[in-house]
Design an enzyme around this catalytic site. Structure first.
Site, PDB file in Angstrom:
ATOM      1  N   GLN A 115       0.849  -1.201   0.000  1.00 12.52           N
ATOM      2  CA  GLN A 115       0.000   0.000   0.000  1.00 12.52           C
ATOM      3  C   GLN A 115       0.882   1.248   0.000  1.00 12.52           C
ATOM      4  OE1 GLN A 115      -3.455  -0.582   2.997  1.00 12.52           O
ATOM      5  NE2 GLN A 115      -1.921  -2.061   3.616  1.00 12.52           N
ATOM      6  N   ASP A 118       5.976   5.110  -1.393  1.00  7.52           N
ATOM      7  CA  ASP A 118       7.268   5.782  -1.242  1.00  7.52           C
ATOM      8  C   ASP A 118       8.365   5.292  -2.183  1.00  7.52           C
ATOM      9  OD1 ASP A 118       8.048   3.305  -0.071  1.00  7.52           O
ATOM     10  OD2 ASP A 118       7.489   3.997   1.915  1.00  7.52           O
ATOM     11  N   HIS A 154      -1.549   1.447  -4.144  1.00 10.72           N
ATOM     12  CA  HIS A 154      -2.048   2.814  -3.910  1.00 10.72           C
ATOM     13  C   HIS A 154      -1.270   3.848  -4.716  1.00 10.72           C
ATOM     14  CE1 HIS A 154      -4.080   1.616   0.178  1.00 10.72           C
ATOM     15  NE2 HIS A 154      -4.751   1.203  -0.872  1.00 10.72           N
ATOM     16  N   CYS A 165      -6.380  15.387 -18.333  1.00  6.30           N
ATOM     17  CA  CYS A 165      -6.179  14.399 -19.416  1.00  6.30           C
ATOM     18  C   CYS A 165      -5.524  13.111 -18.910  1.00  6.30           C
ATOM     19  CB  CYS A 165      -5.369  15.015 -20.565  1.00  6.30           C
ATOM     20  SG  CYS A 165      -3.605  15.202 -20.198  1.00  6.30           S
ATOM     21  N   CYS A 210       0.460  19.812 -15.946  1.00  2.55           N
ATOM     22  CA  CYS A 210       0.588  18.755 -16.958  1.00  2.55           C
ATOM     23  C   CYS A 210       1.454  19.267 -18.103  1.00  2.55           C
ATOM     24  CB  CYS A 210      -0.802  18.391 -17.467  1.00  2.55           C
ATOM     25  SG  CYS A 210      -0.789  17.274 -18.861  1.00  2.55           S
ATOM     26  N   THR A 249       0.866  -3.181   8.581  1.00  2.00           N
ATOM     27  CA  THR A 249      -0.343  -2.424   8.214  1.00  2.00           C
ATOM     28  C   THR A 249      -1.353  -2.517   9.346  1.00  2.00           C
ATOM     29  OG1 THR A 249      -2.200  -2.229   6.656  1.00  2.00           O
ATOM     30  CG2 THR A 249      -1.199  -4.411   6.846  1.00  2.00           C
ATOM     31  N   SER A 250      -2.115  -1.417   9.533  1.00  2.32           N
ATOM     32  CA  SER A 250      -3.146  -1.423  10.577  1.00  2.32           C
ATOM     33  C   SER A 250      -4.396  -2.172  10.098  1.00  2.32           C
ATOM     34  CB  SER A 250      -3.506   0.010  10.965  1.00  2.32           C
ATOM     35  OG  SER A 250      -4.004   0.702   9.831  1.00  2.32           O
ATOM     36  N   ILE A 278       4.351  -4.419  15.065  1.00  4.40           N
ATOM     37  CA  ILE A 278       4.785  -4.143  16.446  1.00  4.40           C
ATOM     38  C   ILE A 278       3.638  -4.347  17.433  1.00  4.40           C
ATOM     39  CG2 ILE A 278       6.782  -2.655  15.970  1.00  4.40           C
ATOM     40  CD1 ILE A 278       4.927  -0.239  16.279  1.00  4.40           C
ATOM     41  N   GLU A 279       2.409  -4.383  16.899  1.00  8.62           N
ATOM     42  CA  GLU A 279       1.258  -4.723  17.756  1.00  8.62           C
ATOM     43  C   GLU A 279       0.258  -5.498  16.913  1.00  8.62           C
ATOM     44  OE1 GLU A 279       0.109  -0.711  18.750  1.00  8.62           O
ATOM     45  OE2 GLU A 279      -1.330  -0.687  17.106  1.00  8.62           O
TER      46      GLU A 279
HETATM   47  C1  BJW Z   1       5.157  -1.575  12.242  1.00  8.86           C
HETATM   48  C2  BJW Z   1       6.375  -0.952  12.439  1.00  8.86           C
HETATM   49  C3  BJW Z   1       7.510  -1.753  12.278  1.00  8.86           C
HETATM   50  C4  BJW Z   1       4.881   0.543  12.708  1.00  8.86           C
HETATM   51  N1  BJW Z   1       7.347  -3.048  11.967  1.00  8.86           N
HETATM   52  N2  BJW Z   1       5.036  -2.859  11.940  1.00  8.86           N
HETATM   53  C5  BJW Z   1     -17.058   4.431   3.520  1.00  8.86           C
HETATM   54  C6  BJW Z   1     -17.041   5.575   2.723  1.00  8.86           C
HETATM   55  C7  BJW Z   1     -16.140   5.710   1.655  1.00  8.86           C
HETATM   56  C8  BJW Z   1     -15.232   4.704   1.365  1.00  8.86           C
HETATM   57  C9  BJW Z   1     -15.254   3.571   2.175  1.00  8.86           C
HETATM   58  C10 BJW Z   1     -16.162   3.444   3.221  1.00  8.86           C
HETATM   59  N3  BJW Z   1     -15.949   2.248   3.817  1.00  8.86           N
HETATM   60  C11 BJW Z   1     -14.932   1.625   3.182  1.00  8.86           C
HETATM   61  C12 BJW Z   1     -14.503   2.421   2.186  1.00  8.86           C
HETATM   62  C13 BJW Z   1     -13.413   2.105   1.246  1.00  8.86           C
HETATM   63  C14 BJW Z   1     -12.135   2.844   1.623  1.00  8.86           C
HETATM   64  C15 BJW Z   1     -11.755   2.473   3.048  1.00  8.86           C
HETATM   65  O1  BJW Z   1     -11.233   1.417   3.308  1.00  8.86           O
HETATM   66  N4  BJW Z   1     -11.992   3.338   4.017  1.00  8.86           N
HETATM   67  C16 BJW Z   1     -11.788   3.001   5.441  1.00  8.86           C
HETATM   68  C17 BJW Z   1     -10.785   3.965   6.050  1.00  8.86           C
HETATM   69  C18 BJW Z   1     -13.125   3.004   6.111  1.00  8.86           C
HETATM   70  N5  BJW Z   1     -11.168   2.430   0.651  1.00  8.86           N
HETATM   71  C19 BJW Z   1     -11.022   3.069  -0.484  1.00  8.86           C
HETATM   72  O2  BJW Z   1     -11.657   4.085  -0.738  1.00  8.86           O
HETATM   73  C20 BJW Z   1     -10.087   2.468  -1.509  1.00  8.86           C
HETATM   74  N6  BJW Z   1     -10.766   2.397  -2.758  1.00  8.86           N
HETATM   75  C21 BJW Z   1     -11.795   1.598  -2.927  1.00  8.86           C
HETATM   76  O3  BJW Z   1     -12.160   0.815  -2.066  1.00  8.86           O
HETATM   77  O4  BJW Z   1     -12.446   1.736  -4.139  1.00  8.86           O
HETATM   78  C22 BJW Z   1     -13.748   1.175  -4.262  1.00  8.86           C
HETATM   79  C23 BJW Z   1     -14.721   1.966  -3.393  1.00  8.86           C
HETATM   80  C24 BJW Z   1     -14.811   3.330  -3.514  1.00  8.86           C
HETATM   81  C25 BJW Z   1     -15.734   4.039  -2.734  1.00  8.86           C
HETATM   82  C26 BJW Z   1     -16.537   3.376  -1.808  1.00  8.86           C
HETATM   83  C27 BJW Z   1     -16.409   1.982  -1.649  1.00  8.86           C
HETATM   84  C28 BJW Z   1     -15.491   1.284  -2.484  1.00  8.86           C
HETATM   85  C29 BJW Z   1      -8.876   3.364  -1.705  1.00  8.86           C
HETATM   86  C30 BJW Z   1      -8.040   3.443  -0.478  1.00  8.86           C
HETATM   87  C31 BJW Z   1      -6.893   4.409  -0.707  1.00  8.86           C
HETATM   88  C32 BJW Z   1      -6.089   4.640   0.568  1.00  8.86           C
HETATM   89  N7  BJW Z   1      -5.195   5.693   0.316  1.00  8.86           N
HETATM   90  C33 BJW Z   1      -4.168   6.005   1.307  1.00  8.86           C
HETATM   91  C34 BJW Z   1      -3.346   7.212   0.785  1.00  8.86           C
HETATM   92  C35 BJW Z   1      -2.450   6.768  -0.351  1.00  8.86           C
HETATM   93  C36 BJW Z   1      -1.603   7.881  -0.840  1.00  8.86           C
HETATM   94  C37 BJW Z   1      -0.632   8.349   0.194  1.00  8.86           C
HETATM   95  O5  BJW Z   1       0.176   7.562   0.724  1.00  8.86           O
HETATM   96  O6  BJW Z   1      -0.670   9.529   0.492  1.00  8.86           O
HETATM   97  O7  BJW Z   1      -3.317   4.889   1.507  1.00  8.86           O
HETATM   98  S1  BJW Z   1      -4.830   6.293   2.940  1.00  8.86           S
HETATM   99  C38 BJW Z   1      -3.526   5.518   3.819  1.00  8.86           C
HETATM  100  O8  BJW Z   1      -3.976   4.307   4.492  1.00  8.86           O
HETATM  101  C39 BJW Z   1      -2.543   5.060   2.731  1.00  8.86           C
HETATM  102  C40 BJW Z   1      -2.105   3.729   3.257  1.00  8.86           C
HETATM  103  O9  BJW Z   1      -1.580   2.949   2.196  1.00  8.86           O
HETATM  104  C41 BJW Z   1      -3.379   3.175   3.844  1.00  8.86           C
HETATM  105  C42 BJW Z   1      -3.181   2.069   4.817  1.00  8.86           C
HETATM  106  O10 BJW Z   1      -2.462   2.489   5.940  1.00  8.86           O
HETATM  107  P1  BJW Z   1      -1.364   1.519   6.565  1.00  8.86           P
HETATM  108  O11 BJW Z   1      -0.313   1.264   5.562  1.00  8.86           O
HETATM  109  O12 BJW Z   1      -2.011   0.351   7.173  1.00  8.86           O
HETATM  110  O13 BJW Z   1      -0.681   2.486   7.649  1.00  8.86           O
HETATM  111  P2  BJW Z   1      -1.096   2.731   9.183  1.00  8.86           P
HETATM  112  O14 BJW Z   1      -0.358   3.953   9.612  1.00  8.86           O
HETATM  113  O15 BJW Z   1      -2.541   2.726   9.365  1.00  8.86           O
HETATM  114  O16 BJW Z   1      -0.517   1.455   9.952  1.00  8.86           O
HETATM  115  C43 BJW Z   1       0.879   1.250  10.147  1.00  8.86           C
HETATM  116  C44 BJW Z   1       1.067  -0.071  10.875  1.00  8.86           C
HETATM  117  O17 BJW Z   1       2.443  -0.342  10.950  1.00  8.86           O
HETATM  118  C45 BJW Z   1       0.528  -0.072  12.317  1.00  8.86           C
HETATM  119  O18 BJW Z   1      -0.264  -1.243  12.493  1.00  8.86           O
HETATM  120  C46 BJW Z   1       1.782  -0.130  13.176  1.00  8.86           C
HETATM  121  O19 BJW Z   1       1.586  -0.880  14.367  1.00  8.86           O
HETATM  122  C47 BJW Z   1       2.733  -0.841  12.243  1.00  8.86           C
HETATM  123  N8  BJW Z   1       4.161  -0.589  12.463  1.00  8.86           N
HETATM  124  N9  BJW Z   1       6.124   0.384  12.783  1.00  8.86           N
HETATM  125  C48 BJW Z   1       6.086  -3.548  11.834  1.00  8.86           C
HETATM  126  N10 BJW Z   1       8.740  -1.231  12.468  1.00  8.86           N
HETATM  127 ZN    ZN Z   2      -3.136  17.149 -19.138  1.00 14.27          ZN
END
Ligand code: BJW
Ligand code: ZN
Length: 308
Positions: A115, A118, A154, A165, A210, A249-250, A278-279
């Site tokens: 996800q 970077d 992502h 475009c 663009c 991932t969380s 880590i958790e």
């Molecule tokens: C360690 C550690 C170490 C620390 N070792 N571990 C209601 C309304 C609208 C939409 C939705 C809805 N319900 C569900 C949805 C769908 C939505 C969604 O899931 N929302 C929820 C939040 C509710 N999903 C989407 O919209 C996705 N698209 C989709 O589903 O399309 C179809 C659809 C559309 C509309 C409606 C329904 C369906 C798209 C999701 C895009 C997410 N984008 C982001 C930003 C990307 C760009 C950027 O980076 O800027 O992606 S948000 C952010 O969260 C980013 C991440 O990739 C993503 C996940 O986070 P991640 O990686 O888990 O990070 P953390 O910080 O949460 O966790 C870190 C973990 O690491 C922790 O657990 C720590 O403990 C651990 N850790 N150090 C091991 N050393």
């Molecule tokens: Zn363009």
């Protein structure tokens, strides 16, 4: 007691790894934490006084492209300064067919579905390829990582996409445009002078454009509510998998958060899931839990610490 439990777990995990045919890794921000990239939620989840997740939406960009671009400028610069860590490198090694054959002899496929935006997994693949090219006199494709094993679901911080475009360029420029650099400098000096909150407003005309049609460009990442472009391919890979490693991932964001449960349900519920965090953060039951930093736990669990 703790050590005994873990070593029994490790033995069983290695047995499952040896028998696995199609392995996937679902990774999140914790994979890059040791490289100094802040996570999205928890302690690292704030940028200035704002929650990072509140800026990762198309609505935030429509309302304030200047602010969202400043957030992504900060993220791009941090990613450019960062280096892949031991967990990125371990996963890149798993993409080398000759190493995969040793670590998981039954494996027909290995995919890292990250996800993270970077680019550190791509850089780890490049680093492993370079290291192996210099260590082996004439490496075959079997000895080099296969970049098609990596899926950046992502998007990518360094893709810059037209809002009109869709023309997209991979652009590692630092800074991407001078207005972003100047805004960062101005913000820093105002905060250093003692002001608590300060927002620099960059006119749209000075934000990244663009190169084809001159319209406003945006970061080429997937925001909330947007479709995952590679989802059809990913769904096929997940449907085939019999082992899923969930790394840093969380598991709060779908669809990535569902992959582990889908794998567990595969092949009459014989799929297995191992979590590296880590958790504990999984959405459903897991078979193996490696609680600790993935940069330590993952190379050890995969038996890759001494693999060159
Ligand atoms: C360690 C550690 C170490 C620390 N070792 N571990 C209601 C309304 C609208 C939409 C939705 C809805 N319900 C569900 C949805 C769908 C939505 C969604 O899931 N929302 C929820 C939040 C509710 N999903 C989407 O919209 C996705 N698209 C989709 O589903 O399309 C179809 C659809 C559309 C509309 C409606 C329904 C369906 C798209 C999701 C895009 C997410 N984008 C982001 C930003 C990307 C760009 C950027 O980076 O800027 O992606 S948000 C952010 O969260 C980013 C991440 O990739 C993503 C996940 O986070 P991640 O990686 O888990 O990070 P953390 O910080 O949460 O966790 C870190 C973990 O690491 C922790 O657990 C720590 O403990 C651990 N850790 N150090 C091991 N050393
Ligand atoms: Zn363009």
């Amino acid at each position: 007691m703790e050590a005994a439990l873990r070593s029994r777990n490790m033995e069983e995990f290695r047995r499952v790894l040896h028998a696995a045919k199609n392995i996937i890794v679902v990774a999140g921000a914790g994979l890059s934490a040791a490289s100094g990239i802040p996570t999205f939620r928890g302690a690292g989840g704030m940028w200035r006084s704002l929650e990072a997740v509140s800026l990762a939406t198309p609505e935030a960009f429509d309302q304030n492209p200047s602010l969202v671009w400043q957030f992504y400028h900060y993220r791009r610069e941090a990613a450019l300064r960062a280096q892949p860590n031991a967990a990125h490198l371990a996963l890149a090694k798993m993409m080398v067919p000759s190493i995969l054959a040793r670590v998981a002899p039954a494996a027909q496929s290995f995919h890292l579905i990250t996800q993270n935006v970077d680019g550190l997994s791509t850089r780890a693949i490049q680093a492993v390829a370079e290291e192996r090219r210099s260590a082996l006199s004439s490496p075959s494709p079997q000895d080099l990582p296969n970049p098609s094993c990596l899926i950046e679901m992502h998007g990518r911080l360094f893709d810059v996409r037209c809002t009109q475009c869709n023309h997209t360029v991979l652009d590692f420029s630092s800074p991407l445009c001078s207005a972003l650099h100047e805004a960062d400098k101005e913000h820093t000096s105002v905060i250093q002078a003692g002001q608590k909150e300060h927002e620099v407003k960059i006119p749209v005309s000075e934000l990244p454009k663009c190169s084809e049609c001159g319209s406003l460009a945006r970061p080429g990442v997937v925001w909330f509510g947007e479709e995952i472009p590679l989802l059809e391919d990913i769904d096929k890979i997940v449907a085939e998998a019999d082992l899923c490693l969930v790394v840093g991932t969380s598991s709060r964001v779908s669809p990535a958060a569902n992959f582990a449960m889908e794998v567990r349900a595969n092949n009459n519920r014989t799929g297995r899931v191992a979590e590296f965090n880590i958790e504990s953060s999984s959405r459903g039951p897991v078979d193996f839990r490696f609680i600790g930093e993935c940069e330590t736990e993952l190379p050890e669990a995969l038996g890759l610490k001494d693999v060159e």
